[in-house]
Enzyme design. Sequence first.
Site, PDB file in Angstrom:
ATOM      1  N   GLU A   5      36.709 118.278  35.153  1.00 46.38           N
ATOM      2  CA  GLU A   5      36.169 118.133  33.797  1.00 46.38           C
ATOM      3  C   GLU A   5      34.669 118.410  33.800  1.00 46.38           C
ATOM      4  O   GLU A   5      34.144 119.053  32.879  1.00 46.38           O
ATOM      5  CB  GLU A   5      36.445 116.728  33.251  1.00 46.38           C
ATOM      6  CG  GLU A   5      35.900 116.526  31.844  1.00 46.38           C
ATOM      7  CD  GLU A   5      36.020 115.095  31.345  1.00 46.38           C
ATOM      8  OE1 GLU A   5      36.580 114.245  32.081  1.00 46.38           O
ATOM      9  OE2 GLU A   5      35.533 114.819  30.229  1.00 46.38           O
ATOM     10  N   GLU A  12      36.430 116.083  22.653  1.00 40.76           N
ATOM     11  CA  GLU A  12      37.409 116.195  23.741  1.00 40.76           C
ATOM     12  C   GLU A  12      38.162 117.492  23.438  1.00 40.76           C
ATOM     13  O   GLU A  12      38.958 117.571  22.508  1.00 40.76           O
ATOM     14  CB  GLU A  12      38.369 114.997  23.739  1.00 40.76           C
ATOM     15  CG  GLU A  12      37.698 113.648  23.939  1.00 40.76           C
ATOM     16  CD  GLU A  12      37.374 113.353  25.410  1.00 40.76           C
ATOM     17  OE1 GLU A  12      37.593 114.219  26.276  1.00 40.76           O
ATOM     18  OE2 GLU A  12      36.892 112.224  25.673  1.00 40.76           O
TER      19      GLU A  12
HETATM   20 ZN   LIG Z   1      34.928 112.895  29.792  1.00 43.21          ZN
END
Ligand SMILES: [Zn+2]
Length: 327
Positions: free
Chosen positions: A153, A291
Amino acid sequence: MRYDDSSPPPESGPSANPDRHWFTRRSTLVVGIAALAPACLAGWVLTQALSGAGSDESRPRPAPQPAGHATVSPGQRDAKPGSTPSDSPGTPAAAPLPAPAKGPLTGKTVVVDPGHNTGNFQHTDEIDQQVDIGTNRKECDTTGTTTNSGYMEAEFTMDVSKRLRTALEAQGAKVVLTHETGARAWGPCITERARIGNDAKADAVVSVHADGVSSGSRGFHVILPAKVRSGAADTAKIVEPSRELGERIAGNFARTTGSEPANYLGGGTGLVVRDDLGGLNLSTRPKVFIECGNMRDAKDAAKLTSPEWRQKAAQGIADGIVGFLGG
Ligand SMILES: [Zn+2]
């Protein structure tokens, strides 16, 4: 991941194991990093020792960056209260900045926060330190999630953030990243991430993430600050503009990427309000998290690992910011 700022992170379930798996899969990378670590660490330790700061998260600690992307502009630097000798004046107007593009964002400052840091997993003691987010205390930072194939990520967020910076600068904006690739071994803490946006007097702040939930959960969502007032946290003035910023980003992100709003929260709106994120609670500037998708879902991961898709993602976020700032 959406548990970034959450305390404590889940100990079981789909997002608990990724880091362990990732560690084994990425062992060759780890070896490479380990080879570089001593030199970096030595420099970092020296810096820490010289600053006398230790692990105190309350001190100003601007993220280093290459020339051309100032964390604090000269004017803002002069106006910044509480500056330490290390981050204030004295430093001559170093390398000349390239002439900024003229555009709808001319005169605007945007702070982009690449979620997590690829070095966090090697500095768990540091990132596990508790920091005060006003409403409660939480970990300084977290490792973030990965795809099943080991794409971090933190790699994703940095890549999208740099693409976003390029897109925003092309529209005339001054862009500040909260940290740069390899410039620091871990962090910044969530408190510092918020402070960078505040100190820059940012017109808009976006924290870039990707989620780490169970397979089958797909789509993006934008996280908006709830109204909180406790300790250093007071979001009363940013709730409304942050919602507008978030709605603009969500709409444009869906358009440019073709992605759907998350199917696992937000009721299909792609918008979620949270009161537990230090990066939002401590912000005094309009700010949202995005996100971009679920790294643990194969269909979403195929998008997140595509450079072409990440460019579309960055463009969508940039278009949302242009819309919000009156472009
Ligand atoms: Zn994160």
